[in-house]
Design an enzyme around this catalytic site. Structure first.
Site, PDB file in Angstrom:
ATOM      1  CG  ASP A   1      34.539 -16.260   4.054  1.00 59.76           C
ATOM      2  OD1 ASP A   1      33.999 -17.374   4.245  1.00 59.76           O
ATOM      3  OD2 ASP A   1      34.971 -15.902   2.940  1.00 59.76           O
TER       4      ASP A   1
ATOM      5  CG  HIS B   1      32.134 -11.709   6.068  1.00 60.54           C
ATOM      6  ND1 HIS B   1      31.292 -11.454   5.016  1.00 60.54           N
ATOM      7  CD2 HIS B   1      33.374 -11.886   5.534  1.00 60.54           C
ATOM      8  CE1 HIS B   1      31.985 -11.462   3.880  1.00 60.54           C
ATOM      9  NE2 HIS B   1      33.244 -11.719   4.163  1.00 60.54           N
TER      10      HIS B   1
END
Ligand code: ZN
Length: 331
Positions: free
Chosen positions: A130, A271
């Site tokens: 993400d 991430h």
């Protein structure tokens, strides 16, 4: 003129004039004949195209490519057995490869499209990244490419504006492109049309850079309503294993967190904006493979369980426990 030469000249002219005349007639008539022949061939081709099945004698093709090609005559949405191997053709008439959901069942086809009925799907996992892309995304793609595995990238519009040049490579390697909104806003604080703008703006940037729009979405912080996901109009992918990389930002801690929670069918949250996440991935991918786990894109994980991702539906996990208890989606 020399009178002695006159008979010879007369004789020569008597021969030359008919020859020249014949040549002139041939020149005028010849090309016309040729044109007639071409016209006949055209008529013959027209006849062969409109030929009915009852005709016993096939009309000879006089040239040019056949009217149909292989793709037009290929089976669509069908199982086919050729030379002892089984294949499945998709709706576009192409052989399926990888994991494909067919009639609610996960079916695996190798890179040549050969059906492998006993392929084990139990240890597939989906890595999702993400908040990128970022300066570290290429390092992660290097590892994915080196081990020939795929992941899913949930991207922010503001990051695509800065690092959009990595998207063609990301897509070409078979990763699933995801939309994580334009600016990572808490969607439940926005008006519906502002939510739609957030995803539309990110999608426009993703498509402009990758040449294709995002296939899935993930609302920031996982905060969503079914109505908003339906309005955005793509499948939403949740997660069930949080690597806590945003908290630890330390490669060993990230891996320990994943190893304590991992199960086949899980969706792992990471991430691609931290250097330690990229460092963790370089160690994690080979050890996942050594331990029998296989990282795949979210589309392949879903397909391996017989699910075709549907717009407006949120998917939580494809673990055996979720499948047994009917907690795969919010449908
Ligand atoms: Zn996020």
């Amino acid at each position: 003129m020399n009178r002695k030469l006159q008979p010879y000249i007369n004789t020569a002219l008597a021969v030359v004039i008919p020859v020249v005349a014949f040549f002139l007639i041939w020149l005028l008539a010849g090309p016309k004949d040729l044109r007639n022949r071409q016209a006949e061939e055209t008529v013959q081709q027209t006849v062969s195209v409109t030929e009915t099945p009852q005709q016993e004698e096939p009309v000879r093709q006089t040239g040019g490519a056949p009217e149909t090609n292989a793709a037009d005559s290929a089976p669509r949405g069908e199982w086919v057995t050729e030379n002892g191997n089984t294949y499945h053709y998709n709706a576009a008439g192409e052989k399926d490869t990888g994991w494909v959901a067919i009639d609610g069942k996960g079916c695996y086809f190798d890179q040549n499209g050969i059906y492998i009925p006993d392929r084990d799907n139990s240890n597939l996992v989906a890595l999702t990244f993400d908040d990128g892309p970022s300066e570290y995304t290429n390092q992660i793609l290097d590892v994915l490419e080196a081990y020939d595995v795929q992941a899913t990238f949930m991207m922010l519009g503001v990051q695509v504006e800065k690092y959009g040049s990595v998207l063609p490579r990301m897509a070409a390697l078979g990763n699933t492109l995801g939309n994580h909104s334009y600016s990572h806003t808490e969607m439940l604080d926005l008006k519906p049309d502002e939510v739609l703008w957030q995803f539309a703006a990110a999608d426009e940037l993703i498509e402009a850079n990758a040449g294709e729009p995002a296939k899935v979405v993930r609302f920031p912080y996982g905060d969503y309503t079914k109505e908003l996901v339906s309005a955005v109009g793509k499948p939403q992918i949740y997660w069930d294993v949080d690597s806590l990389d945003w908290d630890s930002q330390e490669r060993s801690a990230i891996q320990t967190e994943i190893w304590t929670q991992i199960q086949g069918g899980c969706i792992i949250l990471m991430h691609d904006i931290y250097p330690e996440t990229a460092a963790a991935i370089a160690e994690l991918i080979p050890s996942l493979l050594e331990n029998g786990y296989e990282p795949v894109s979210i589309e392949e994980l879903a397909a391996s369980r017989g699910y075709e991702l549907k717009s407006g539906v949120t998917y939580f996990s494809f673990k055996a426990k979720n499948l047994e208890e009917g907690r795969v989606t919010d449908e």
